[in-house]
Design a protein around this motif. Structure first.
Motif, PDB file in Angstrom:
ATOM      1  N   ASP A 139       3.276  13.684  13.278  1.00 57.70           N
ATOM      2  CA  ASP A 139       3.528  12.717  12.174  1.00 57.70           C
ATOM      3  C   ASP A 139       4.380  11.758  12.012  1.00 57.70           C
ATOM      4  O   ASP A 139       4.418  10.539  11.609  1.00 57.70           O
ATOM      5  CB  ASP A 139       3.082  13.751  10.793  1.00 57.70           C
ATOM      6  N   ARG A 140       5.753  12.262  12.387  1.00 59.99           N
ATOM      7  CA  ARG A 140       6.911  11.492  12.321  1.00 59.99           C
ATOM      8  C   ARG A 140       6.761  10.386  13.327  1.00 59.99           C
ATOM      9  O   ARG A 140       7.117   9.161  12.812  1.00 59.99           O
ATOM     10  CB  ARG A 140       8.067  12.280  12.868  1.00 59.99           C
ATOM     11  N   ARG A 190       4.380   7.694  11.836  1.00 63.06           N
ATOM     12  CA  ARG A 190       4.956   7.071  10.531  1.00 63.06           C
ATOM     13  C   ARG A 190       5.901   5.893  11.351  1.00 63.06           C
ATOM     14  O   ARG A 190       6.101   4.730  10.484  1.00 63.06           O
ATOM     15  CB  ARG A 190       5.697   7.870   9.437  1.00 63.06           C
ATOM     16  N   HIS A 207       5.912   1.880  10.362  1.00 62.71           N
ATOM     17  CA  HIS A 207       6.882   1.035   9.893  1.00 62.71           C
ATOM     18  C   HIS A 207       7.357   0.006  10.669  1.00 62.71           C
ATOM     19  O   HIS A 207       7.524  -1.180  10.182  1.00 62.71           O
ATOM     20  CB  HIS A 207       8.051   2.014   9.665  1.00 62.71           C
ATOM     21  N   GLY A 263       1.729   7.645  -3.115  1.00 59.57           N
ATOM     22  CA  GLY A 263       3.025   7.770  -3.144  1.00 59.57           C
ATOM     23  C   GLY A 263       3.980   7.257  -1.779  1.00 59.57           C
ATOM     24  O   GLY A 263       5.161   7.483  -1.933  1.00 59.57           O
ATOM     25  N   ASP A 264       3.191   7.277  -0.745  1.00 66.47           N
ATOM     26  CA  ASP A 264       3.775   7.121   0.661  1.00 66.47           C
ATOM     27  C   ASP A 264       3.732   5.794   0.880  1.00 66.47           C
ATOM     28  O   ASP A 264       3.412   5.317   2.231  1.00 66.47           O
ATOM     29  CB  ASP A 264       3.321   8.180   1.631  1.00 66.47           C
ATOM     30  N   ARG A 265       3.326   4.804   0.034  1.00 63.70           N
ATOM     31  CA  ARG A 265       3.178   3.236   0.402  1.00 63.70           C
ATOM     32  C   ARG A 265       4.432   2.610   1.072  1.00 63.70           C
ATOM     33  O   ARG A 265       5.622   3.065   0.674  1.00 63.70           O
ATOM     34  CB  ARG A 265       2.588   2.515  -0.445  1.00 63.70           C
ATOM     35  N   ILE A 266       4.243   1.735   2.051  1.00 59.02           N
ATOM     36  CA  ILE A 266       5.481   1.201   2.663  1.00 59.02           C
ATOM     37  C   ILE A 266       5.681  -0.003   1.996  1.00 59.02           C
ATOM     38  O   ILE A 266       4.661  -0.825   1.631  1.00 59.02           O
ATOM     39  CB  ILE A 266       5.308   0.779   4.338  1.00 59.02           C
TER      40      ILE A 266
END
Length: 781
Positions: A39-40, A43, A47, A286-289
């Motif tokens: 997952d890291r 992500r 980004h 909640g995890d929008r960039i």
């Protein structure tokens, strides 16, 4: 202690799986850390891609705005290359730029002239002379300096609204114009509403200004630049149109918001690519960039805010690392599956042994239940042959077990049974329905027939064949009761007597067809009504009171009663009412059985009429007269009153009968009888003794004078003229009277004494009456 005693058996059931749980825990821990690493990495790649897209879009906007700056510089060069730029020159220059193709999103390219206050009238006159007679500056308030938009191409549509507008009069525009004038460089305004805007599709606006100095050179100092200012070339922007042309479909998965300077609020918002959302409304998730960029533009700057939308992660083809995760999960859980399979195989062998023993116990319990059940049970094959029976069925059919097993159920059916074909058909259809339900008449071994209901269910066997499990319920007594009920129902429906059933209050709860035929009321009109709606009015309250008292004490009443049909016609019925009592002795129902005897009653009345009345005048004859004579004398004794006995004979009747004929004589007698009846009271009696002789009983006479007045009234009434056969006829009447008890004789003598008095009246001139005197002397009135 109670908790541990209850919990230990529950935990013991799962102790075999403890090794599996240990392996599962290790596999789950490994899988958790593997997912965190995957997952890291995912992500981080998201980004990086997001930042790349942000830089690309910001660069496109910056390059397009730099191109517009070059356009404005070239526009300023038009004024530097010529002493005078006409409207046509400006139009040709702008057309050469091909704005729609090379500069999409640009509202137009214009020129605003700097006008000192003293030159304003000459300026207005000059523009009007160019073919714009209504030209004027707006706003028209007096001020030291003016500007006016004199050129704006394309000069059509929305742009016509800007012609003659003084942009220097508005603070936001003036700040940018002064900055361009003093710096000699391109300057952008803040957020404004363009003069071109209408109510339809309103957008935020912005303007870009570049100064134009006389002689085409930029002076060195601010004072020199202000003195040499000729005007500004400018481009008005409608922000949605501008950014839509620059970005196209590049923002399909990103939201771009552009703010004027650092005003990140509604007043500073210049553009929002997702106009369906409020700029303050957070996007779900909640995890929008999100990222902000600063874009420098001609002495001002824009703040560009980028936010990830739902489709961003799909368009970049950077899918979550599910394949890698699933591969890791598969590898992690292989040991769990192997350990679980081994333990399950071992437990299966233990369970199989336990189930075998349980099955044996269950079979023993079933056999005990089968043999001791109070319900008759049989197992059949598809042909109806008995495979097994329990003792209850043996007792029901009076067969021993060994003799009954192997018999076919068809052989046990009664010879006169009409449901054998139905049973055979249902056996054949058993595969389709799976249920066998029917009523059968079966012969007992000892003789006799019983009726049973057979309820069967088909059970298919894996080893082949099938068994029909049946329960047989003896309904012989119920069938007999049903037959009795059906017989009673037929009697009720087909009886020739009317039958009604009421509750304890006399409310009708059922009536048979004969009742409806006699009364004329349909069944649905009488159900729920009390019997008293049939009352005729011929019986008083005392009659009904005695009827109900007899019903309460004796439980039955029988007699004649008059009732009324629906048509209003009266009829007499011979009625029997029986009270029905419950086990406690309380009356719960009444049953009425009646026959219409109206015709018999009328026939009886006709016979009585013939026996006791004169057939011509319908007056009482001698027989009825004698009966009423006795009653009248008894009443006199009881009431201590007098009885007047009158003997009458018509005067001149023989002549009328001889001259006009017997029919006329009969008609005259009928008329006389009617007048005699009309002249008497209701308690009095008038009788035709024969021929033209009549007798009258006057009851309740108080005095001789009262009798005299009554006789005078009768004589006057009879003496009135008659119309017989079209002719007027007059007759008289002679009467003899005796008063009881002054004449204390029996009825025969009283009538004879009145007759003697009548002959005295005849001798004394007719048409008069005489009272009888015991000493044979006569008193004439």
């Amino acid at each position: 202690m109670e908790f541990s005693s209850v919990g230990k058996p529950s935990l013991a059931r799962y102790r075999h799986y403890l090794p599996v749980l240990l392996v599962l825990s290790v596999a789950a821990g490994f899988l958790f850390f593997a997912w965190q690493a995957l997952d890291r990495n995912h992500r981080q790649r998201l980004h990086e891609y997001f930042e790349f897209e942000v830089e690309r879009i910001a660069s496109n906007i910056s390059e397009r705005m730099a191109l517009h700056a070059l356009t404005l510089r070239s526009a300023a060069g038009v004024f530097a290359a010529s002493d005078e730029v006409t409207r046509n020159d400006w139009r040709e220059f702008v057309e050469m730029l091909e704005l729609d193709q090379n500069h999409p999103g640009v509202q137009g390219v214009g020129y605003a002239q700097w006008i000192p206050a003293g030159q304003l009238p000459a300026h207005i006159a000059q523009i009007r002379a160019q073919g714009f007679p209504e030209y004027a500056l707006s706003p028209d308030t007096p001020r030291a300096h003016y500007t006016s938009i004199v050129f704006l191409e394309p000069f059509s549509g929305r742009n016509l609204r800007a012609f003659g507008f003084d942009m220097f009069s508005e603070p936001v525009r003036r700040e940018a114009m002064e900055r361009a004038r003093d710096s000699g460089e391109l300057a952008y305004s803040g957020k404004v509403v363009l003069v071109q805007e209408t109510k339809a599709d309103a957008q935020a606006g912005m303007l870009a200004y570049f100064p134009v100095y006389r002689h085409g050179r930029v002076p060195q100092t601010v004072e020199q630049r202000r003195a040499a200012l000729q005007g500004w070339v400018y481009i008005p922007y409608r922000m949605n149109d501008l950014l839509g042309a620059i970005l196209g479909k590049q923002l399909s998965a990103l939201r771009l918001e552009i703010f004027d300077a650092d005003r990140l609020d509604g007043d500073g918002l210049l553009y929002d690519s997702n106009d369906t959302l409020d700029f303050q409304q957070p996007i779900a998730g909640g995890d929008r960039i999100s990222s902000n960029r600063r874009l420098e533009l001609g002495g001002r700057h824009w703040t560009l805010r980028f936010t990830e939308l739902d489709g961003f992660r799909r368009t970049n083809k950077l899918e979550p690392p599910w394949p890698e995760f699933l591969a890791a999960a598969f590898i992690s859980f292989l040991p769990v599956f192997f350990s679980a399979a081994y333990i399950k195989a071992r437990r299966s062998s233990l369970i199989a042994a336990h189930l075998t023993e349980s099955l044996k116990q269950s079979e023993r319990r079933f056999r005990s239940l089968f043999e001791n059940s109070p319900v008759a049970y049989a197992a059949l094959d598809r042909s109806g042959c008995l495979l097994d029976v329990n003792p209850q069925l043996c007792a029901l059919l009076d067969y021993p077990h060994d003799e009954l097993v192997g018999k076919n159920l068809f052989d046990l059916l009664a010879e006169d049974a009409d449901n054998a074909p139905d049973f055979g058909l249902k056996l054949q259809m058993l595969n389709h329905y799976g249920v066998l339900e029917c009523e059968l008449a079966l012969r007992r071994r000892s003789g006799g027939t019983i009726t049973v209901i057979l309820d069967g269910r088909l059970q298919s066997r894996k080893t082949g064949g099938a068994v029909i499990h049946c329960i047989l319920t003896n309904i012989t007594e119920r069938k007999r009761a049903e037959d009795k009920l059906q017989l009673a129902a037929r009697v009720f429906a087909e009886a020739h007597e009317g039958i009604t059933i009421t509750d304890a209050d006399g409310t009708i709860i059922d009536a048979n067809p004969t009742f409806c035929a006699i009364t004329g009321y349909p069944r649905d009109e009488v159900i729920g009504r009390n019997h008293n709606f049939l009352k005729s009015g011929k019986h008083d309250a005392e009659f009904y009171k005695n009827l109900w008292q007899l019903l309460q004490t004796e439980g039955c009443w029988q007699g004649e009663i008059w009732n009324r049909k629906k048509s209003g016609e009266l009829y007499v019925e011979l009625l029997t009412i029986s009270a029905m009592r419950n086990p406690k002795g309380e009356i719960v129902n009444y049953v009425g059985l009646f026959s219409d005897i109206t015709q018999s009653k009328l026939h009886q009345q006709a016979l009585e009429e013939m026996a006791h009345h004169d057939p011509l005048t319908h007056l009482p004859n001698r027989t009825l007269f004698s009966d009423r004579f006795q009653q009248a004398m008894a009443r006199c004794k009881r009431d201590n009153s007098m009885l007047g006995v009158v003997y009458m004979d018509l005067d001149g009747f023989k002549q009328i009968n001889d001259n006009l004929g017997h029919d006329a004589g009969d008609q005259l007698l009928v008329e006389v009888a009617a007048r005699l009846r009309a002249g008497l009271r209701e308690d009095d009696t008038v009788c035709r003794l024969g021929g033209d002789e009549f007798a009258v009983l006057m009851c309740g006479v108080e005095s001789k004078q009262q009798c005299v007045q009554a006789l005078e009234r009768i004589h006057q009434n009879v003496a009135r003229t008659y119309r017989i056969g079209g002719r007027q006829v007059e007759i008289g009447i002679s009467s003899g009277v005796t008063l009881y008890p002054f004449d204390p004789s029996n009825p025969d003598y009283l009538l004879r004494h009145a007759d003697e008095a009548m002959y005295v009246a005849k001798q004394r001139g007719r048409d008069r009456f005489e009272f009888y005197q015991p000493d044979c002397s006569r008193e004439s009135v």
